[in-house]
Design a protein around this motif. Structure first.
Motif, mmCIF file in Angstrom:
data_model
loop_
_atom_site.group_PDB
_atom_site.id
_atom_site.type_symbol
_atom_site.label_atom_id
_atom_site.label_comp_id
_atom_site.label_asym_id
_atom_site.label_seq_id
_atom_site.Cartn_x
_atom_site.Cartn_y
_atom_site.Cartn_z
ATOM 1 N N ALA A 171 54.997 -22.958 -4.697
ATOM 2 C CA ALA A 171 54.477 -22.354 -5.938
ATOM 3 C C ALA A 171 55.459 -23.111 -6.727
ATOM 4 N N ARG A 172 55.708 -24.524 -6.520
ATOM 5 C CA ARG A 172 56.072 -25.699 -6.980
ATOM 6 C C ARG A 172 54.926 -26.555 -8.141
ATOM 7 N N ALA A 173 53.730 -26.218 -7.400
ATOM 8 C CA ALA A 173 52.242 -26.920 -7.952
ATOM 9 C C ALA A 173 52.519 -25.883 -8.709
ATOM 10 N N ARG A 174 51.954 -24.497 -7.914
ATOM 11 C CA ARG A 174 52.019 -22.956 -9.451
ATOM 12 C C ARG A 174 52.481 -22.922 -10.305
ATOM 13 N N ALA A 225 65.023 -23.432 -14.408
ATOM 14 C CA ALA A 225 65.125 -22.946 -13.887
ATOM 15 C C ALA A 225 64.701 -21.354 -13.285
ATOM 16 N N ALA A 226 63.847 -21.271 -14.129
ATOM 17 C CA ALA A 226 62.774 -20.335 -13.195
ATOM 18 C C ALA A 226 61.774 -20.710 -11.648
ATOM 19 N N ARG A 227 61.214 -22.314 -12.142
ATOM 20 C CA ARG A 227 60.561 -22.205 -11.200
ATOM 21 C C ARG A 227 61.938 -22.567 -9.674
ATOM 22 N N LYS A 228 62.753 -23.055 -10.163
ATOM 23 C CA LYS A 228 63.397 -23.091 -9.000
ATOM 24 C C LYS A 228 63.898 -21.778 -8.736
ATOM 25 N N LYS A 229 64.323 -21.300 -9.618
ATOM 26 C CA LYS A 229 64.341 -19.090 -8.539
ATOM 27 C C LYS A 229 63.372 -18.492 -7.803
ATOM 28 N N ASP A 254 61.189 -20.759 -6.433
ATOM 29 C CA ASP A 254 61.062 -20.967 -5.210
ATOM 30 C C ASP A 254 62.220 -20.760 -4.571
ATOM 31 N N GLU A 255 62.874 -20.466 -4.311
ATOM 32 C CA GLU A 255 64.198 -20.150 -4.110
ATOM 33 C C GLU A 255 63.621 -18.615 -3.169
ATOM 34 N N ALA A 256 62.835 -17.750 -3.775
ATOM 35 C CA ALA A 256 62.387 -16.988 -3.255
ATOM 36 C C ALA A 256 61.710 -16.734 -2.374
ATOM 37 N N ALA A 257 60.623 -17.852 -2.702
ATOM 38 C CA ALA A 257 59.493 -17.951 -2.160
ATOM 39 C C ALA A 257 60.039 -18.948 -0.316
ATOM 40 N N GLU A 258 61.079 -19.343 -0.741
ATOM 41 C CA GLU A 258 61.454 -20.043 1.002
ATOM 42 C C GLU A 258 62.936 -18.853 1.607
ATOM 43 N N GLU A 260 61.940 -15.354 6.350
ATOM 44 C CA GLU A 260 61.382 -14.182 6.680
ATOM 45 C C GLU A 260 60.186 -13.469 7.337
ATOM 46 N N ARG A 261 59.385 -14.284 6.949
ATOM 47 C CA ARG A 261 57.691 -14.247 8.134
ATOM 48 C C ARG A 261 58.108 -14.876 8.889
#
Length: 311
Positions: free
Chosen positions: A182-185, A192-196, A198-202, A207-208
């Motif tokens: 997500a960081r590259a995209r 702040a939005a990128r961090k949010k 990234d956290e959601a992606a993590e 979970e996966r």
């Protein structure tokens, strides 16, 4: 017996009737279906009669799949649970994880289909190779498709259930490559939005991985259970073979004893006939002896008189 209030009595419930029908071999299905439908009509349950009459006779493969479901309830329950876990895993795993689960799925389906074939053979309806492949196809569908799983869980499979083409080996080939992080995209966006994001992606990744690990563990557990069942079946087959050999030897001993008994009976009949003949000869000899004794006595008396007369 018909209930006074007109409601279905024991054995009349349409669901119970359908369960009964789909537990029957295909050769017995139609006659019993018509019997049950006629019974519902005579009891003025037209809707139940129509539903019973609409039930389709299962193919031999469908019957074998239903037989497996009813005869192995614990294994069937675990198989259904595994299917739910695999469907979830196929929606989230990467290609390498899909390949591992596909291999486990093939092994489990193969073992379950062998169990179905063994049950059918024990019930007097052995499966051909083609029919057994149809059973395997149905079991793959049960793992892949929730609707197929529901049909099998109810024990009312009519024919071959077909798995969706995107499930299984096809899913491995069609699985998309992992996207860039997500960081590259999201370069150039708000930190702040990128961090949010990234956290959601993590979280999603974690979970996966957790779901994938759970699915792999369930598959390993299922395989272990299947190995145990296979070992138990082999032991039972060996015991059956020993019992069959013992029964064969007992039959041979029984046949030998029956032959000895037949010979003894023949000998007894022969000796009984000889005994009868000996008794008859004994009676004749006794009669002749008595006659000779009478003649000897008579001759002695005559000799005595002659001697007296001569003196």
């Amino acid at each position: 017996m018909r209930r006074v209030d007109g409601r279905p009595g024991p054995g009349d419930d349409v669901e119970a009737v359908l369960d009964e029908l789909y537990a029957l071999p295909p050769s017995e299905f139609v006659a019993r279906r018509e019997e049950r439908a006629a019974r519902a009509r005579t009891r003025r349950r037209a809707q139940d009669a129509r539903r019973i009459h609409a039930a389709r006779r299962p193919t031999l493969a469908g019957w074998a799949a239903n037989l497996l479901r009813r005869s192995r309830p614990d294994e069937a329950r675990r198989f259904l649970e595994l299917g739910r876990a695999l469907r979830e895993a196929y929606a989230t795993l990467d290609p390498s994880g899909l390949k591992e689960l596909s291999a486990q799925r093939r092994r489990i389906v193969s073992e379950m289909s062998r169990q179905a074939a063994a049950l059918a053979r024990e019930a007097g309806h052995p499966l051909s190779d083609t029919v057994q492949r149809d059973v395997e196809t149905t079991l793959r569908a049960v793992l892949a498709d929730p609707e197929a799983a529901a049909v099998w869980e109810a024990g009312r499979v009519e024919g071959v259930l077909t798995p969706p083409s995107e499930f299984g080996a096809e899913a491995v080939a069609a699985a998309p490559a992992r996207r860039e992080p997500a960081r590259a995209r999201t370069s150039g966006t708000d930190p702040a939005a990128r961090k949010k994001k990234d956290e959601a992606a993590e979280r999603r990744r974690a979970e996966r991985e957790e779901r994938a690990a759970r699915a792999r563990e369930e598959a390993r557990t299922a395989e272990a259970r299947l190995r145990e069942r296979r070992a138990a079946r082999e032991e039972a087959a060996a015991a059956l073979e020993r019992a069959d050999e013992q029964e064969r030897k007992a039959g041979e001993r029984e046949a030998a004893l029956e032959e000895q008994l037949a010979r003894a009976r023949t000998e007894r009949e022969r000796t009984r006939a000889a005994l009868g003949e000996a008794r008859e000869r004994d009676r004749a000899a006794a009669k002749e002896l008595a006659e000779a004794e009478r003649e000897a006595a008579s001759a002695a008396r005559r000799a005595g008189r002659a001697e007296r007369d001569g003196t």
